[in-house]
Design a protein around this motif. Structure first.
Motif, PDB file in Angstrom:
ATOM      1  N   LEU A   1      14.732  53.428 -32.569  1.00 26.11           N
ATOM      2  CA  LEU A   1      14.980  54.639 -33.349  1.00 26.11           C
ATOM      3  C   LEU A   1      14.898  55.895 -32.488  1.00 26.11           C
ATOM      4  N   LEU A   2      14.354  55.766 -31.290  1.00 30.05           N
ATOM      5  CA  LEU A   2      14.176  56.898 -30.381  1.00 30.05           C
ATOM      6  C   LEU A   2      15.267  56.885 -29.319  1.00 30.05           C
ATOM      7  N   ALA A   3      15.619  58.043 -28.805  1.00 34.72           N
ATOM      8  CA  ALA A   3      16.649  58.131 -27.767  1.00 34.72           C
ATOM      9  C   ALA A   3      16.217  57.394 -26.502  1.00 34.72           C
ATOM     10  N   ASN A   4      14.951  57.527 -26.146  1.00 35.00           N
ATOM     11  CA  ASN A   4      14.406  56.888 -24.946  1.00 35.00           C
ATOM     12  C   ASN A   4      13.034  56.326 -25.274  1.00 35.00           C
ATOM     13  N   ASN A   5      12.664  55.272 -24.582  1.00 38.22           N
ATOM     14  CA  ASN A   5      11.335  54.700 -24.757  1.00 38.22           C
ATOM     15  C   ASN A   5      10.325  55.575 -24.017  1.00 38.22           C
ATOM     16  N   PRO A   6       9.442  56.275 -24.745  1.00 35.62           N
ATOM     17  CA  PRO A   6       8.462  57.124 -24.062  1.00 35.62           C
ATOM     18  C   PRO A   6       7.349  56.311 -23.395  1.00 35.62           C
ATOM     19  N   PHE A   7       7.317  55.006 -23.631  1.00 37.21           N
ATOM     20  CA  PHE A   7       6.284  54.137 -23.079  1.00 37.21           C
ATOM     21  C   PHE A   7       6.947  52.942 -22.374  1.00 37.21           C
ATOM     22  N   PRO A   8       7.727  53.186 -21.325  1.00 39.40           N
ATOM     23  CA  PRO A   8       8.510  52.096 -20.737  1.00 39.40           C
ATOM     24  C   PRO A   8       7.678  51.011 -20.039  1.00 39.40           C
ATOM     25  N   ASP A   9       6.508  51.352 -19.533  1.00 41.95           N
ATOM     26  CA  ASP A   9       5.726  50.387 -18.759  1.00 41.95           C
ATOM     27  C   ASP A   9       4.728  49.603 -19.592  1.00 41.95           C
ATOM     28  N   LYS A  10       4.167  50.248 -20.600  1.00 40.16           N
ATOM     29  CA  LYS A  10       3.188  49.595 -21.475  1.00 40.16           C
ATOM     30  C   LYS A  10       3.055  50.425 -22.746  1.00 40.16           C
TER      31      LYS A  10
END
Length: 104
Positions: A40-49
Protein backbone atom coordinates in the motif's frame (compact mmCIF):
# COMPACT_ATOMS: atom_id res chain seq x y z
CA UNK A 1 -14.46 7.53 -2.05
CA UNK A 2 -10.69 7.91 -2.06
CA UNK A 3 -8.71 4.65 -2.09
CA UNK A 4 -5.28 6.16 -1.37
CA UNK A 5 -3.86 5.11 2.00
CA UNK A 6 -2.41 8.58 2.76
CA UNK A 7 -5.84 10.12 2.24
CA UNK A 8 -7.45 7.53 4.50
CA UNK A 9 -4.87 8.27 7.22
CA UNK A 10 -5.57 11.98 6.82
CA UNK A 11 -9.25 11.31 7.61
CA UNK A 12 -8.36 8.98 10.48
CA UNK A 13 -6.52 11.71 12.36
CA UNK A 14 -9.79 13.59 12.67
CA UNK A 15 -10.90 10.93 15.14
CA UNK A 16 -9.33 9.08 18.02
CA UNK A 17 -7.14 6.06 17.19
CA UNK A 18 -9.59 3.58 18.71
CA UNK A 19 -12.21 4.72 16.16
CA UNK A 20 -9.89 3.58 13.37
CA UNK A 21 -9.19 -0.10 14.00
CA UNK A 22 -8.05 -0.55 10.39
CA UNK A 23 -5.12 1.82 11.02
CA UNK A 24 -4.12 0.01 14.22
CA UNK A 25 -4.26 -3.24 12.24
CA UNK A 26 -2.13 -1.71 9.47
CA UNK A 27 0.48 -0.66 12.03
CA UNK A 28 0.45 -4.20 13.48
CA UNK A 29 1.05 -5.59 9.98
CA UNK A 30 3.81 -3.06 9.24
CA UNK A 31 5.55 -4.08 12.47
CA UNK A 32 5.59 -7.60 10.99
CA UNK A 33 6.85 -6.38 7.57
CA UNK A 34 3.69 -7.82 6.00
CA UNK A 35 4.16 -7.85 2.22
CA UNK A 36 0.52 -7.05 1.40
CA UNK A 37 0.40 -4.11 3.82
CA UNK A 38 3.71 -2.75 2.55
CA UNK A 39 2.31 -2.88 -1.00
CA UNK A 40 0.00 0.00 0.00
CA UNK A 41 3.06 2.25 0.36
CA UNK A 42 5.12 3.71 -2.49
CA UNK A 43 8.34 2.36 -0.94
CA UNK A 44 9.15 -0.03 1.86
CA UNK A 45 10.39 2.20 4.71
CA UNK A 46 11.80 -0.92 6.42
CA UNK A 47 13.66 -2.75 3.63
CA UNK A 48 16.16 -4.62 5.84
CA UNK A 49 14.01 -5.63 8.80
CA UNK A 50 10.64 -4.77 10.34
CA UNK A 51 10.32 -1.58 12.33
CA UNK A 52 10.78 -2.02 16.06
CA UNK A 53 8.38 0.82 16.91
CA UNK A 54 5.85 2.85 14.95
CA UNK A 55 4.43 6.13 16.22
CA UNK A 56 1.99 8.55 14.59
CA UNK A 57 2.47 12.29 15.09
CA UNK A 58 -0.14 14.91 14.34
CA UNK A 59 0.64 18.06 12.32
CA UNK A 60 -1.45 20.88 10.93
CA UNK A 61 -0.49 21.72 7.34
CA UNK A 62 -1.02 24.98 5.53
CA UNK A 63 0.20 26.49 2.30
CA UNK A 64 3.64 28.09 2.51
CA UNK A 65 3.85 31.79 1.71
CA UNK A 66 4.13 32.49 -2.02
CA UNK A 67 7.40 34.37 -1.57
CA UNK A 68 9.02 31.49 0.39
CA UNK A 69 12.58 31.24 -0.96
CA UNK A 70 12.73 27.52 -0.17
CA UNK A 71 10.01 27.00 -2.81
CA UNK A 72 8.11 24.89 -0.29
CA UNK A 73 4.46 24.29 -1.04
CA UNK A 74 3.52 23.30 2.50
CA UNK A 75 4.46 24.35 5.98
CA UNK A 76 3.51 22.33 9.02
CA UNK A 77 3.01 22.86 12.72
CA UNK A 78 3.53 20.02 15.19
CA UNK A 79 0.44 19.41 17.32
CA UNK A 80 1.36 16.29 19.23
CA UNK A 81 1.35 12.51 19.31
CA UNK A 82 -1.74 10.91 17.75
CA UNK A 83 -0.63 7.37 18.56
CA UNK A 84 2.26 6.64 20.94
CA UNK A 85 5.16 4.39 19.94
CA UNK A 86 3.93 0.83 19.51
CA UNK A 87 5.87 -2.39 19.09
CA UNK A 88 4.80 -5.99 18.64
CA UNK A 89 5.51 -6.35 22.36
CA UNK A 90 3.24 -3.49 23.49
CA UNK A 91 0.74 -5.14 25.83
CA UNK A 92 -2.17 -2.86 24.92
CA UNK A 93 -1.58 -3.34 21.19
CA UNK A 94 -1.48 -7.12 21.57
CA UNK A 95 -4.73 -7.05 23.54
CA UNK A 96 -6.37 -4.80 20.93
CA UNK A 97 -5.30 -7.08 18.08
CA UNK A 98 -6.49 -10.15 19.98
CA UNK A 99 -9.89 -8.54 20.70
CA UNK A 100 -10.41 -8.13 16.93
CA UNK A 101 -9.15 -11.67 16.18
CA UNK A 102 -6.19 -10.38 14.15
CA UNK A 103 -3.41 -12.41 15.76
CA UNK A 104 -0.93 -13.66 13.19
Amino acid sequence: YQPRIDWQIWFAEMQRPEHNPWLIHLIWKLLDNDKDSLSLLANNPFPDKPATFIKVDYYIYSFAPINDKSRAVWQREYVGVWLPPLSRETKELKEYIKAYGWES
